[in-house]
Design a protein around this motif. Structure first.
Motif, short mmCIF file in Angstrom:
data_model
loop_
_atom_site.label_atom_id
_atom_site.label_comp_id
_atom_site.label_asym_id
_atom_site.label_seq_id
_atom_site.Cartn_x
_atom_site.Cartn_y
_atom_site.Cartn_z
N ILE A 31 85.90 84.22 -13.81
CA ILE A 31 84.67 83.80 -15.73
C ILE A 31 83.38 83.89 -13.68
CG2 ILE A 31 83.93 82.05 -16.62
CD1 ILE A 31 86.59 82.41 -17.18
N HIS A 34 81.71 86.39 -12.36
CA HIS A 34 81.52 87.28 -13.30
C HIS A 34 80.10 86.87 -14.02
CE1 HIS A 34 83.97 91.01 -13.95
NE2 HIS A 34 84.57 90.25 -14.00
N MET A 35 80.23 85.42 -13.98
CA MET A 35 78.84 84.85 -14.60
C MET A 35 77.63 85.03 -13.81
SD MET A 35 79.64 81.76 -16.58
CE MET A 35 80.58 81.65 -18.08
N VAL A 37 77.40 87.40 -11.31
CA VAL A 37 76.97 88.89 -11.52
C VAL A 37 77.79 89.75 -10.34
CG1 VAL A 37 75.38 90.85 -12.38
CG2 VAL A 37 74.81 88.40 -12.43
N ARG A 38 79.47 88.69 -10.00
CA ARG A 38 79.64 89.18 -9.34
C ARG A 38 80.99 89.88 -9.49
NH1 ARG A 38 82.01 85.36 -6.59
NH2 ARG A 38 81.64 83.23 -7.75
N PHE A 278 87.55 76.65 -20.74
CA PHE A 278 86.50 77.60 -20.56
C PHE A 278 84.46 77.40 -20.19
CE2 PHE A 278 83.11 80.88 -22.66
CZ PHE A 278 82.80 81.83 -21.33
N VAL A 279 85.07 76.02 -21.15
CA VAL A 279 83.63 75.30 -21.26
C VAL A 279 83.38 74.77 -19.80
CG1 VAL A 279 82.58 73.37 -22.58
CG2 VAL A 279 84.04 75.38 -24.46
N TRP A 282 82.30 76.93 -17.79
CA TRP A 282 81.71 77.58 -18.25
C TRP A 282 80.23 76.98 -17.56
CZ3 TRP A 282 79.78 78.30 -23.81
CH2 TRP A 282 78.56 79.17 -23.80
N ILE A 283 80.83 75.63 -17.74
CA ILE A 283 79.55 74.52 -17.77
C ILE A 283 79.45 74.83 -15.86
CG2 ILE A 283 78.82 71.77 -17.06
CD1 ILE A 283 80.24 71.95 -20.11
N ALA A 285 79.92 76.74 -13.90
CA ALA A 285 79.11 77.77 -13.37
C ALA A 285 77.26 77.73 -13.70
CB ALA A 285 79.40 79.37 -13.87
N THR A 286 76.83 76.56 -14.37
CA THR A 286 75.65 76.41 -14.74
C THR A 286 75.33 75.98 -14.53
OG1 THR A 286 76.46 77.58 -17.47
CG2 THR A 286 73.64 76.57 -16.95
N LEU A 287 75.65 74.33 -14.94
CA LEU A 287 74.93 73.24 -14.19
C LEU A 287 74.94 72.79 -12.47
CD1 LEU A 287 75.78 71.16 -17.35
CD2 LEU A 287 73.64 72.56 -16.54
N MET B 24 73.23 77.26 -20.05
CA MET B 24 74.50 78.06 -20.49
C MET B 24 74.57 79.72 -21.05
SD MET B 24 76.56 76.03 -19.87
CE MET B 24 77.88 75.04 -21.37
N THR B 27 74.41 82.18 -18.70
CA THR B 27 75.37 82.48 -17.94
C THR B 27 76.51 82.86 -18.85
OG1 THR B 27 75.83 80.16 -18.43
CG2 THR B 27 75.43 81.19 -16.03
N ARG B 30 75.23 86.40 -18.64
CA ARG B 30 75.85 87.33 -17.65
C ARG B 30 76.74 87.79 -17.66
NH1 ARG B 30 71.92 88.71 -17.06
NH2 ARG B 30 70.06 88.19 -16.75
N LEU B 31 78.27 86.74 -18.39
CA LEU B 31 79.44 86.84 -17.88
C LEU B 31 79.79 89.03 -18.45
CD1 LEU B 31 81.71 85.74 -17.61
CD2 LEU B 31 82.17 85.03 -20.21
N SER B 33 77.19 91.11 -18.41
CA SER B 33 76.98 92.14 -17.79
C SER B 33 77.94 92.87 -16.89
CB SER B 33 75.40 91.34 -17.22
OG SER B 33 75.69 90.76 -15.82
N ARG B 34 77.57 94.03 -16.22
CA ARG B 34 77.82 94.41 -15.22
C ARG B 34 77.64 93.89 -13.38
NH1 ARG B 34 79.95 99.99 -14.67
NH2 ARG B 34 79.80 99.47 -12.49
N PRO B 35 78.99 93.67 -12.80
CA PRO B 35 78.66 92.94 -12.19
C PRO B 35 77.94 93.56 -10.46
CG PRO B 35 81.17 93.44 -12.40
CD PRO B 35 80.34 93.73 -13.74
N ILE B 36 77.34 93.43 -10.00
CA ILE B 36 76.62 94.77 -8.84
C ILE B 36 77.08 94.56 -7.99
CG2 ILE B 36 74.59 94.47 -9.87
CD1 ILE B 36 74.05 91.94 -6.95
N THR B 37 78.67 93.76 -7.49
CA THR B 37 79.59 94.93 -6.54
C THR B 37 79.35 95.92 -6.12
OG1 THR B 37 80.61 91.72 -7.10
CG2 THR B 37 81.16 92.99 -5.35
#
Lengths: 322, 210, 175
Positions: A31, A34-35, A37-38, A278-279, A282-283, A285-287, B24, B27, B30-31, B33-37
């Motif tokens: 997660i 992907h957040m 963009v990997r 998940f939260v 999610w946190i 990945a954000t803060l 939040m 992010t 982005r979850l 969206s398509r990864p650029i890897t």
């Protein structure tokens, strides 16, 4: 015979929870990946599905290094204390009506007691490693856990007052099966305080100061390796699950849901825990991380007064209405 | 300088932590969206024109040897001194005895391929040549020629036609290039499109001469 | 029988860890011994059916107070403390005093007798759970002592704040 059944139940619960821990690490990596963009783990198995098993095998066979100047018995015991305290608190969680290993009357404060004990593991690990980084991590964890435990305990007092019991199953039953019966509505302030304190208690971002990678290498776990290092992480993830379960039981109505799923009585309970997890991720990945004085300020100047005000408010409302 | 990094918020925004919620939301978007890897060994990575990879000596299609005339420009210009050439004079003509490159010392600046008057030494687009010891990175002349063969084979290149515009010296106008550098480059390539050296070209007088 | 064995086990561990806590060289090890001691005290409470008290014992004593002890131990320079001169210079004099005290305690021991039965026999406590029984008793019959204890604690907190506070001069800088 009864003991045997209980033993089998414990083993099943242990296995299920350990599987969840393994795959919680997988989903966290996925997660967050992907957040950002990997993609996260992709190589071991289909989309990296076997990655946690590979990690487990790897850490199991790695060398268990003990620093020469470390306090050996305490160094070896610290991760075990962490893990055992967390595993013990699993025993009182009701997963479904009657699905609980030990239906004790003080379930809620039992879990608080166990979570305060698990901080011993962290503190002792920090001290026994005999290294600056681990020691700083241990000290931070100590101050943080003491501060936020008060806020967390006080936030749950409102729930205790409404339900009139400390037994977790009875707390769920007291909320009824309706959507509006959930304590998250009358106890919205307590829920907020609980969520913040929950993050701090489990040493998660944005309160991960004890293991701040950017400042303290790996905090209290710096000197650990192999299986003992993995034990700290298991304890952390089980802690996340236990805290999610407490949040689910005390505020979100436990195993009750909009409709009953036949054959799977724990469906809604587990689903709510997944949402909490998940939260958590999610946190993360954000803060960014809090500064240490901000952390203390938030705990002592905002959360504890809020929780106290909530207790007073709940008491007044309860006295007026009922 | 006063940096205002904390914008003013009204009470409602403070209570509801709108900034945290905005983060939040970002992010969460982005979850999905398509990864650029790029999954490297499975997926081909497109190599940009001008990539400076493994060294090679261009094989002369007529003689089968290298094009090198032992002018020593590459060995002179090399900032890390990793090119070693030995030659003897035979009837007023230089004959290369040995041509060695220590790839582990090379910084891949590409000066050698720019100064070479006959386009004999090039940096190919091959980057997968890891090894377990140091020895394979000491290229001698045969090794460098073999590198060129490998490059032609792996990238499907005809040795007679291929020419890389980045082999040209930066900023020099066409008519001042040595003969070997005036090979035909692909039609879609323009001097203006060559980013490296564009500042230098702008500083030149308008007639293109120094 | 099982309860007696359990009690004996707890008593032995409590005494042993108590002794170790004062004799061990490393103060952190001493604190850990006290931690084990608190645990066994909590287990004794549990065996008596006082589950709330057991949990509070662990939360408050093991979880908070002992952690603060550890905090102080970590922050205080321990090497200086070890070199302090002995309080009683002769070891045998100290042992004599200790032995005398043990003799006194053993002499007093037979005086202890169980008191009169109170309003809360074990069955009644178990019927409405110990937590509720404790709350009922504390907030109805003993509400005044409870408030007084709270007030004393408040005074202590304010006193602590005053001690920790640093004076600010007219410019608002901390002295």
């Amino acid at each position: 015979m009864h003991v045997l059944v209980l033993l089998i139940q414990i083993l099943v619960l242990f296995a299920v929870v350990m599987l969840h821990v393994a795959y919680a690490t997988y989903f966290e990596r996925k997660i967050i990946g992907h957040m950002q963009v990997r993609m996260g783990p992709m190589r071991v198995g289909w989309h990296g599905l076997l990655q946690p098993i590979a990690d487990g095998i790897k850490s199991f066979f790695k060398e268990d290094v003990v620093p020469e100047q470390a306090d050996r018995p305490i160094f070896l015991a610290a991760p075990v204390i962490c893990l055992v305290a967390m595993l013990t608190s699993l025993a009182v969680l009701p997963f479904a009506p009657g699905w609980v290993l030990a239906d004790i009357n003080i379930g809620l404060i039992f879990i608080l007691a166990m979570s305060s004990l698990s901080s011993y593991g962290v503190i002792l690990a920090g001290w026994a490693s005999n290294s600056k980084y681990t020691f700083l991590g241990g000290l931070r964890s100590m101050a943080q856990v003491i501060s936020y435990e008060i806020a967390m305990g006080l936030s749950l007092v409102g729930v205790m007052m409404l339900s009139g019991t400390l037994n977790l199953s009875e707390i769920v039953q007291a909320q009824g099966t309706s959507f509006t019966g959930m304590y998250v509505f009358p106890q919205i302030i307590a829920f907020f305080v609980f969520c913040v304190a929950m993050l701090a208690e489990t040493n998660r971002v944005p309160f991960d100061l004890p293991e701040a990678e950017t400042e303290l290498v790996s905090g209290y776990a710096t000197e650990y390796s192999g299986m003992r290092y993995a034990m700290f992480f298991m304890a952390e993830y089980i802690g996340m699950m236990v805290m999610s379960a407490i949040g689910t039981i005390c505020f979100l109505g436990g195993w009750n849901g909009p409709f009953t799923v036949p054959g799977v009585p724990f469906f809604w309970f587990v689903l709510k825990i997944y949402v909490f997890l998940f939260v958590f991720i999610w946190i993360r990945a954000t803060l960014p991380r809090y500064r240490y004085d901000q952390l203390m300020e938030l705990g002592w100047k905002l959360l504890i007064p809020l929780a106290l005000a909530n207790i007073a408010l709940t008491g007044i409302v309860k006295a007026v209405i009922g | 300088m006063f940096v205002k990094y904390k914008p003013k918020r009204n009470l409602l925004e403070t209570i509801l932590h709108t900034e945290i919620l905005q983060g939040m939301a970002l992010t969460l978007r982005r979850l999905f969206s398509r990864p650029i890897t790029r999954q490297y060994p499975d997926e081909e990575i497109p190599v940009a024109l001008g990539f400076r990879g493994q060294h090679a000596l261009v094989r002369d299609p007529e003689t089968g040897g290298s094009l090198c005339v032992a002018c020593m420009r590459c060995a002179t210009v090399c900032p890390s001194r990793c090119i070693h050439i030995r030659y003897h004079e035979d009837d007023g003509k230089r004959v290369v005895d040995s041509y060695d490159i220590e790839a582990l010392r090379c910084v891949y600046c590409g000066y050698c391929e720019e100064v070479c008057p006959v386009n004999a030494l090039v940096l190919t687009e091959i980057f997968e040549y890891a090894a377990y010891s140091r020895q394979p990175f000491h290229f001698d002349r045969d090794g460098l020629l073999a590198n060129w063969d490998r490059f032609c084979r792996e990238r499907n290149i005809s040795p007679q036609e291929y020419v890389n515009p980045f082999w040209r010296p930066r900023g020099l106008p066409e008519n001042r290039l040595p003969a070997g550098k005036r090979l035909q480059v692909p039609e879609d390539w323009t001097m203006e499109g060559q980013v490296v050296g564009s500042r230098y070209r702008e500083a030149l007088p308008n007639d293109g001469t120094r | 029988m099982l309860m007696l064995l359990f009690f004996c086990y707890c008593a032995v561990v409590i005494t042993g860890t108590g002794l170790l806590a004062v004799t061990l060289k490393n103060p952190v090890h001493s604190v850990l011994m006290v931690l084990i001691l608190f645990f066994h005290v909590a287990m004794l409470y549990l065996s008596l059916g006082a589950e709330f008290l057991a949990a509070v014992q662990i939360i408050v004593y093991a979880g908070a107070i002992l952690v603060l002890y550890l905090f102080v131990l970590f922050l205080v320079s321990l090497r200086d403390e070890v070199k302090m001169p002995r309080f009683v210079s002769s070891a045998w004099l100290g042992r004599l005093i200790a032995g005398g005290m043990v003799a006194c305690l053993l002499y007093i021991l037979p005086v202890f007798t169980t008191g009169a039965k109170g309003d809360w026999p074990a069955q009644r406590v178990q019927a409405i759970t110990p937590t509720r029984a404790l709350a009922t008793e504390m907030y109805s019959a003993s509400v005044l002592p409870f408030e007084i204890a709270g007030l004393i604690l408040l005074v202590a907190v304010i006193g602590g704040l005053l001690l920790a506070r640093r004076e600010k001069d007219v410019h608002g800088d901390v002295k």
